[in-house]
Design a protein around this motif. Structure first.
Motif, PDB file in Angstrom:
ATOM      1  N   LEU A   1      14.652  11.186  -1.257  1.00  0.00           N
ATOM      2  CA  LEU A   1      13.724  10.324  -0.516  1.00  0.00           C
ATOM      3  C   LEU A   1      12.309  10.922  -0.542  1.00  0.00           C
ATOM      4  N   LYS A   2      12.249  12.264  -0.482  1.00  0.00           N
ATOM      5  CA  LYS A   2      10.939  12.935  -0.553  1.00  0.00           C
ATOM      6  C   LYS A   2      10.309  12.704  -1.929  1.00  0.00           C
ATOM      7  N   LEU A   3      11.109  12.882  -2.989  1.00  0.00           N
ATOM      8  CA  LEU A   3      10.589  12.686  -4.353  1.00  0.00           C
ATOM      9  C   LEU A   3      10.160  11.225  -4.561  1.00  0.00           C
ATOM     10  N   MET A   4      10.798  10.318  -3.868  1.00  0.00           N
ATOM     11  CA  MET A   4      10.459   8.888  -3.974  1.00  0.00           C
ATOM     12  C   MET A   4       9.228   8.550  -3.115  1.00  0.00           C
ATOM     13  N   LYS A   5       8.830   9.493  -2.262  1.00  0.00           N
ATOM     14  CA  LYS A   5       7.750   9.251  -1.298  1.00  0.00           C
ATOM     15  C   LYS A   5       8.057   8.047  -0.403  1.00  0.00           C
ATOM     16  N   ARG A   6       9.326   7.973   0.027  1.00  0.00           N
ATOM     17  CA  ARG A   6       9.692   6.919   0.997  1.00  0.00           C
ATOM     18  C   ARG A   6       9.226   7.392   2.380  1.00  0.00           C
ATOM     19  N   ARG A   7       9.076   6.477   3.317  1.00  0.00           N
ATOM     20  CA  ARG A   7       8.452   6.796   4.624  1.00  0.00           C
ATOM     21  C   ARG A   7       9.473   7.017   5.731  1.00  0.00           C
ATOM     22  N   TYR A   8      10.606   7.557   5.427  1.00  0.00           N
ATOM     23  CA  TYR A   8      11.627   7.854   6.433  1.00  0.00           C
ATOM     24  C   TYR A   8      12.619   8.837   5.815  1.00  0.00           C
ATOM     25  N   ASN A   9      13.449   9.409   6.662  1.00  0.00           N
ATOM     26  CA  ASN A   9      14.541  10.240   6.142  1.00  0.00           C
ATOM     27  C   ASN A   9      15.867   9.630   6.586  1.00  0.00           C
ATOM     28  N   THR A  10      16.981  10.271   6.217  1.00  0.00           N
ATOM     29  CA  THR A  10      18.292   9.658   6.507  1.00  0.00           C
ATOM     30  C   THR A  10      18.551   9.593   8.012  1.00  0.00           C
TER      31      THR A  10
ATOM     32  N   ASP B   1       0.824  -1.223   0.000  1.00  0.00           N
ATOM     33  CA  ASP B   1       0.000   0.000   0.000  1.00  0.00           C
ATOM     34  C   ASP B   1       0.849   1.261   0.000  1.00  0.00           C
ATOM     35  N   TYR B   2       2.183   1.095  -0.113  1.00  0.00           N
ATOM     36  CA  TYR B   2       3.053   2.267  -0.046  1.00  0.00           C
ATOM     37  C   TYR B   2       3.048   3.003  -1.385  1.00  0.00           C
ATOM     38  N   PRO B   3       3.268   4.312  -1.373  1.00  0.00           N
ATOM     39  CA  PRO B   3       3.161   5.115  -2.622  1.00  0.00           C
ATOM     40  C   PRO B   3       4.513   5.416  -3.291  1.00  0.00           C
ATOM     41  N   CYS B   4       5.520   4.552  -3.135  1.00  0.00           N
ATOM     42  CA  CYS B   4       6.846   4.892  -3.669  1.00  0.00           C
ATOM     43  C   CYS B   4       6.707   5.209  -5.164  1.00  0.00           C
ATOM     44  N   THR B   5       7.230   6.364  -5.545  1.00  0.00           N
ATOM     45  CA  THR B   5       6.900   6.913  -6.873  1.00  0.00           C
ATOM     46  C   THR B   5       7.584   6.204  -8.031  1.00  0.00           C
TER      47      THR B   5
ATOM     48  N   ILE C   1      17.775  -4.164   4.255  1.00  0.00           N
ATOM     49  CA  ILE C   1      16.933  -2.980   4.461  1.00  0.00           C
ATOM     50  C   ILE C   1      17.024  -2.047   3.246  1.00  0.00           C
ATOM     51  N   PRO C   2      15.893  -1.713   2.604  1.00  0.00           N
ATOM     52  CA  PRO C   2      15.937  -0.787   1.456  1.00  0.00           C
ATOM     53  C   PRO C   2      16.117   0.662   1.926  1.00  0.00           C
ATOM     54  N   LEU C   3      17.159   1.322   1.480  1.00  0.00           N
ATOM     55  CA  LEU C   3      17.378   2.753   1.726  1.00  0.00           C
ATOM     56  C   LEU C   3      16.925   3.533   0.499  1.00  0.00           C
ATOM     57  N   GLN C   4      17.381   3.129  -0.647  1.00  0.00           N
ATOM     58  CA  GLN C   4      17.066   3.685  -1.967  1.00  0.00           C
ATOM     59  C   GLN C   4      17.807   4.988  -2.277  1.00  0.00           C
ATOM     60  N   SER C   5      17.903   5.923  -1.277  1.00  0.00           N
ATOM     61  CA  SER C   5      18.723   7.105  -1.504  1.00  0.00           C
ATOM     62  C   SER C   5      19.220   7.651  -0.166  1.00  0.00           C
ATOM     63  N   GLY C   6      20.405   8.255  -0.176  1.00  0.00           N
ATOM     64  CA  GLY C   6      20.959   8.855   1.040  1.00  0.00           C
ATOM     65  C   GLY C   6      20.788  10.362   1.007  1.00  0.00           C
ATOM     66  N   SER C   7      19.923  10.829   0.110  1.00  0.00           N
ATOM     67  CA  SER C   7      19.590  12.262  -0.002  1.00  0.00           C
ATOM     68  C   SER C   7      18.134  12.454   0.420  1.00  0.00           C
ATOM     69  N   ASP C   8      17.917  13.304   1.451  1.00  0.00           N
ATOM     70  CA  ASP C   8      16.543  13.524   1.920  1.00  0.00           C
ATOM     71  C   ASP C   8      15.668  14.132   0.831  1.00  0.00           C
ATOM     72  N   LYS C   9      16.284  14.946  -0.032  1.00  0.00           N
ATOM     73  CA  LYS C   9      15.529  15.551  -1.153  1.00  0.00           C
ATOM     74  C   LYS C   9      14.980  14.441  -2.051  1.00  0.00           C
TER      75      LYS C   9
ATOM     76  N   GLU D   1      11.172  -2.937   5.473  1.00  0.00           N
ATOM     77  CA  GLU D   1      11.255  -1.481   5.359  1.00  0.00           C
ATOM     78  C   GLU D   1      11.828  -0.876   6.646  1.00  0.00           C
ATOM     79  N   PRO D   2      12.685   0.151   6.530  1.00  0.00           N
ATOM     80  CA  PRO D   2      13.327   0.726   7.720  1.00  0.00           C
ATOM     81  C   PRO D   2      12.324   1.220   8.767  1.00  0.00           C
ATOM     82  N   ASN D   3      11.204   1.773   8.284  1.00  0.00           N
ATOM     83  CA  ASN D   3      10.216   2.295   9.241  1.00  0.00           C
ATOM     84  C   ASN D   3       9.429   1.181   9.910  1.00  0.00           C
ATOM     85  N   LEU D   4       9.628  -0.064   9.459  1.00  0.00           N
ATOM     86  CA  LEU D   4       8.885  -1.197  10.063  1.00  0.00           C
ATOM     87  C   LEU D   4       9.775  -2.100  10.915  1.00  0.00           C
ATOM     88  N   ILE D   5      11.058  -1.756  11.012  1.00  0.00           N
ATOM     89  CA  ILE D   5      11.927  -2.548  11.906  1.00  0.00           C
ATOM     90  C   ILE D   5      11.786  -1.954  13.302  1.00  0.00           C
TER      91      ILE D   5
END
Ligand code: SF4
Length: 430
Positions: free
Chosen positions: A265-274, A153-157, A255-263, A231-235
């Motif tokens: 991560l926001k564009l990816m609509k991930r549910r955590y920041n660095t 149900d996650y909205p990762c872009t 654990i999926p990070l996907q990016s180490g840039s908060d900018k 997912e990091p927010n679920l550990i």
């Protein structure tokens, strides 16, 4: 005359668990299994659509099936089949396309596996996918992949998975325990928990992933569990702390990070920041000193500048982790990222990917060398490569040892004495 069936699976551990479950039904119905590429009466392809390359490989596999088994009944299922059913149905040689909801219903739709004039599609809108089909892998490997959850149900872009596997859903704790007992009865010693977003287990029910972990820990016969990816927010802290106490849940997190840039991560609509990600990594390292940490990262997401990439690189470099799974961004039809600006060139994606692979090799080497001289429990697998066999320690160090049939599917005490030129640990059985 016994009919022959072959299977070919693309994609993730979840797909392997599902193919293996379908294969058991064929065997139970008297089919004999042959390798993909050998002549067969029926060929079943379980497909993936996570990247453009995956789609291409599916089409290539269909062509190979047609070439190597010209008279075979060809069934195509899986994520690519859910995404592009009609397109696949037009490929010469395909007889049936089964969407996600029909993946396990081949025998309900097909009486006799006679080739068809035109391919038939059995599928539905992804939004109509309701059921959770249990599955686990068997016979293919020493370790069994156990499906505990499906959909997301996650909205990762950047991600197309929710659009093909549907909403997040899972079996009940009781159902998964039944499956795990069945796996134990088959003599497996290690189970890898798999799904799409397994930390979301029990969504919409009063059961949680932690409930499942505690229940699995009590099963007789299974000695080792790995959590395939979470997912990091679920550990949660309770899952980390439980892994410390448990003799069965191994010191290994992916654990999926996907990016180490908060900018980004926001564009990816991930549910955590660095900051949250770093706190999880530090907490795990603090409690589990010998833990193996595998991290997913995507390079080349639209809008990722050199500065964003360097932020990712330096962030990963600063973390105490063991290995990177590096993915090159692949535009997926219908995802929000498809419409985003700031496309990164293929040449630049390659350069960034190489840099992260080099970083991963360095981290992996340092991790392995830390354990020279230490003792571990190794589960040896059945496959023979030249005169060697392989197994994994609890903390996912790959061990190479001279082939010995008596060691297959055995957990032995092993002392690591060095790392060979192939990067595998070597040593002595204690
Ligand atoms: S969590 Fe995000 S990346 Fe993972 S399957 Fe769900 S939507 Fe895709």
């Amino acid at each position: 005359m016994q009919k022959k069936v072959s299977f070919h699976t693309l994609g993730c551990k979840l797909n392997f668990s599902e193919t293996s479950t379908i294969a058991r039904e064929f065997t139970a119905k008297g089919f004999s299994r042959v390798n993909f590429g050998e002549d067969a009466d029926v060929v079943v392809l379980n497909t993936c659509t996570v990247t453009g390359t995956a789609d291409k490989k599916c089409r290539q596999a269909i062509k190979k099936a047609k070439k190597t088994s010209p008279n075979a009944f060809i069934a195509v299922t899986g994520c690519y089949a859910q995404a592009e059913a009609d397109k696949i149905a037009e490929i010469p040689g395909v007889d049936v396309v089964l969407g996600m909801n029909e993946k396990f219903n081949l025998f309900q739709h097909i009486e006799n596996f006679k080739k068809k004039e035109h391919a038939v599609v059995y599928s539905c809108e992804t939004s109509d996918i309701e059921n959770f089909d249990a599955a686990f892998s068997s016979g293919d490997r020493t370790r069994s992949f156990l499906k505990v959850q499906d959909g997301c149900d996650y909205p990762c872009t950047y991600c197309t998975i929710p659009s093909v596997r549907g909403k997040s859903r899972s079996g009940t704790v009781a159902e998964i325990i039944r499956q795990a007992n069945e796996i134990a009865e088959k003599g497996f010693k290690e189970i890898i928990l798999t799904g799409v977003n397994i930390g979301d287990f029990g969504k919409g029910t009063d059961e949680t992933f932690f409930d499942l972990v505690k229940a699995l820990d009590k099963i007789n016969g299974i000695e080792r569990y790995r959590i395939s990816s979470i997912e990091p927010n679920l550990i949660t802290d309770e899952i980390i702390e439980f892994t410390v106490k448990s003799n069965k849940f191994l010191p290994h997190f992916h654990i999926p990070l996907q990016s180490g840039s908060d900018k980004i991560l926001k564009l990816m609509k991930r549910r955590y920041n660095t900051e949250l990600f770093r706190s999880k990594i530090e907490r795990i390292n603090e409690l589990i000193s010998d833990v193996f940490l595998g991290i997913d990262v995507i390079v080349g997401f639209p809008g990722e500048t050199d500065v964003d990439f360097m932020n990712t690189y330096q962030f990963l470099e600063s973390l105490n982790i063991s290995f990177l799974h590096v993915f090159s961004y692949s535009v997926r039809p219908g995802t929000p990222a498809e419409m985003m600006s700031g496309k990164v060139s293929a040449k630049e994606i390659k350069r960034r990917s190489n840099l992260l692979h080099q970083l991963s090799d360095r981290k992996h080497k340092v991790f392995y060398e830390r354990f020279i001289g230490t003792e571990h429990k190794v589960l040896f697998e059945g496959a023979k490569h030249q005169n060697s066999m392989f197994g994994f320690t609890e903390n996912y160090i790959k061990v190479e040892f001279p082939y010995n049939e008596n060691l297959v599917n055995k957990i032995v005490d092993f002392q690591i004495t060095g790392i060979n030129e192939k990067g595998h640990a070597e040593g002595l059985i204690k």
